[in-house]
Design an enzyme around this catalytic site. Structure first.
Site, PDB file in Angstrom:
ATOM      1  N   THR A 224      12.799 -44.378   1.224  1.00  0.00           N
ATOM      2  CA  THR A 224      13.239 -45.796   1.872  1.00  0.00           C
ATOM      3  C   THR A 224      14.379 -45.473   2.924  1.00  0.00           C
ATOM      4  O   THR A 224      14.924 -44.573   2.940  1.00  0.00           O
ATOM      5  CB  THR A 224      13.791 -46.519   0.836  1.00  0.00           C
ATOM      6  OG1 THR A 224      12.809 -46.802  -0.102  1.00  0.00           O
ATOM      7  CG2 THR A 224      14.058 -47.980   1.618  1.00  0.00           C
ATOM      8  N   VAL A 253       5.196 -53.650  -5.485  1.00  0.00           N
ATOM      9  CA  VAL A 253       6.209 -54.059  -4.346  1.00  0.00           C
ATOM     10  C   VAL A 253       7.358 -53.627  -5.164  1.00  0.00           C
ATOM     11  O   VAL A 253       7.911 -53.869  -6.287  1.00  0.00           O
ATOM     12  CB  VAL A 253       6.046 -55.546  -4.045  1.00  0.00           C
ATOM     13  CG1 VAL A 253       7.187 -55.846  -3.049  1.00  0.00           C
ATOM     14  CG2 VAL A 253       4.742 -55.788  -3.492  1.00  0.00           C
ATOM     15  N   ASP A 255      11.992 -52.907  -4.092  1.00  0.00           N
ATOM     16  CA  ASP A 255      12.870 -53.879  -3.817  1.00  0.00           C
ATOM     17  C   ASP A 255      13.236 -53.835  -2.372  1.00  0.00           C
ATOM     18  O   ASP A 255      13.892 -54.986  -1.705  1.00  0.00           O
ATOM     19  CB  ASP A 255      14.235 -53.256  -4.274  1.00  0.00           C
ATOM     20  CG  ASP A 255      14.468 -51.691  -3.791  1.00  0.00           C
ATOM     21  OD1 ASP A 255      13.585 -50.962  -3.661  1.00  0.00           O
ATOM     22  OD2 ASP A 255      15.676 -51.344  -3.326  1.00  0.00           O
ATOM     23  N   GLY A 278      13.466 -48.861  -6.941  1.00  0.00           N
ATOM     24  CA  GLY A 278      13.319 -50.322  -6.541  1.00  0.00           C
ATOM     25  C   GLY A 278      13.429 -51.522  -7.886  1.00  0.00           C
ATOM     26  O   GLY A 278      13.832 -52.287  -7.706  1.00  0.00           O
TER      27      GLY A 278
HETATM   28  N1  GLY Z   1      13.214 -48.300  -3.144  1.00  0.00           N
HETATM   29  C1  GLY Z   1      12.055 -48.553  -2.542  1.00  0.00           C
HETATM   30  C2  GLY Z   1      11.003 -48.612  -3.597  1.00  0.00           C
HETATM   31  O1  GLY Z   1      11.308 -48.632  -4.858  1.00  0.00           O
HETATM   32  O2  GLY Z   1       9.923 -49.267  -3.532  1.00  0.00           O
END
Ligand code: GLY
Length: 371
Positions: A224, A253, A255, A278
């Site tokens: 990310t 989806v 975080d 996430g």
């Molecule tokens: N931090 C990115 C995800 O887990 O999608």
């Protein structure tokens, strides 16, 4: 290495981090007046004092964000709004086919389809915008900005997000590069050891996903980019954008597009963001929690560590814990306070972040909660 105790638990602050941490807090310049809201009064009653601003605007980003902090700083110095500056910064990384964690070239879901998530937040108006599981659009952060500015909504997902982007003139394209397709194919050929469909036994016992991928030589991550900025007027903006967990179940989806999880701004206090697992960041409201810790008077790095400690304390699933009972996954938190002080910490060693203080851009190690 110098051991220290913060927030009631042992942490290790290495020399490089200690120097940069002190540098961030030790600057003396114009005092900052934050206003007299009850929250500000409560913070000051607890001994929190706004620190003098460093040397003008400040931009923080994740370890892959060196081009982003440089671009965002250029934009801030040209007078851009902080949220526009950070989106301009992350756009460079979204466009980079070699960064397989975000935008064009990001690793796909288990069907070989790249689905992207992003969110933005604007401090002065406290408005946010986000898209999730959007396909075929390489710059989801720019679409999130449109959601914030051109709708009365915060989050648009899937086919609706794509239709919204196309209505705003974004071009559809195939985001799956050859490099990402080959990585996905290799993963598919090794299915069942590390996919996300768990039977009861795997749910409890399976090996750490990162270790399996490493054994198989497959790129795998929760990668990310987060980027946050404060400008010379002490206004904040933030953005987090990602291709999410590699080979995820379609529609998963993370975080990054969840306001308060992957990113949050309180213009009276500061901004925070997260990269890494996430699911853990959603379940902890990680960015919101980190900003609250700063509001309560913690330094940015301590605020990040406290959130990570909270995540560690609330991780109960055996398959997510080492034999020593510590999380086996990484999360890195980033925090930027309104006065320009900054910090970052990661659950495990290996987290990095980038910072631009108006003079130079640097990549630094995040302080690990656990060695
Ligand atoms: N931090 C990115 C995800 O887990 O999608």
């Amino acid at each position: 290495m110098a051991g220290r105790r913060a927030c009631g638990y042992a942490v290790v602050m290495n020399d490089i981090d200690r120097r940069t941490f002190l540098a961030a807090g030790a600057t003396a310049a114009v005092p900052l007046v934050l206003g007299t809201s009850p929250a500000a009064a409560a913070r000051e009653a607890r001994g929190w004092r706004p620190r003098p601003f460093a040397a003008g605007p400040v931009v923080i980003s994740s370890g892959n964000g060196l081009p982003a902090v440089i671009k965002a700083m250029e934009e801030l110095k040209r007078g851009a709004d902080p949220v526009d500056a950070v989106v301009a910064g992350v756009t460079l990384v979204e466009d980079d086919p070699n960064d397989m964690s975000v935008g064009y070239g990001g690793l796909p879901n288990e069907d070989g389809v790249v689905q992207l998530d992003a969110s933005v937040m604007h401090g002065p108006t406290h408005k946010a915008g986000a898209v999730a599981a959007i396909e075929n659009i390489r710059n989801p952060a720019q679409v999130a900005l449109r959601v914030m500015r051109r709708t009365d909504h915060v989050l648009i997902v899937g086919a609706g997000a794509l239709a919204f982007a196309k209505a705003h003139g974004f071009r559809e394209e195939n985001l799956l590069t050859e490099q990402a397709r080959e990585a996905w194919l290799k993963w598919k050929e090794n299915l069942n050891r590390d996919d996300d469909w768990l039977n009861d036994e795997q749910h409890l016992e399976r090996d750490a996903r990162a270790e399996i991928a490493e054994q198989l030589g497959i790129p795998w991550h929760y990668g990310t980019i987060h980027c946050a900025a404060v400008n010379a007027d002490r206004n904040l903006g933030a953005c987090t954008t990602t291709s999410g967990l590699s080979y995820k179940i379609p529609g998963r989806v993370g975080d990054s597009p969840i306001v308060g999880a992957g990113m949050f701004v309180d213009n009276e206090v500061g901004a925070a963001g997260a990269t890494g697992r996430g699911e853990a960041v959603i379940q902890s409201c990680g960015a919101f929690q980190t900003v609250q810790h700063m509001a309560a008077g913690l330094e940015p790095q301590e605020a990040c560590l406290k959130t990570l400690k909270w995540i560690a304390d609330h991780t109960k699933r055996r398959s997510l814990l080492t034999s020593a009972g510590r999380p086996n996954f990484n999360v890195t938190m980033y925090a930027l306070r309104k006065d320009g002080a900054w910090g970052s910490a990661s659950m495990l060693p290996g987290g990095t972040f980038t910072i631009h203080d108006g003079t130079e851009a640097r990549r630094l190690r995040s302080t690990p909660l656990f060695e």
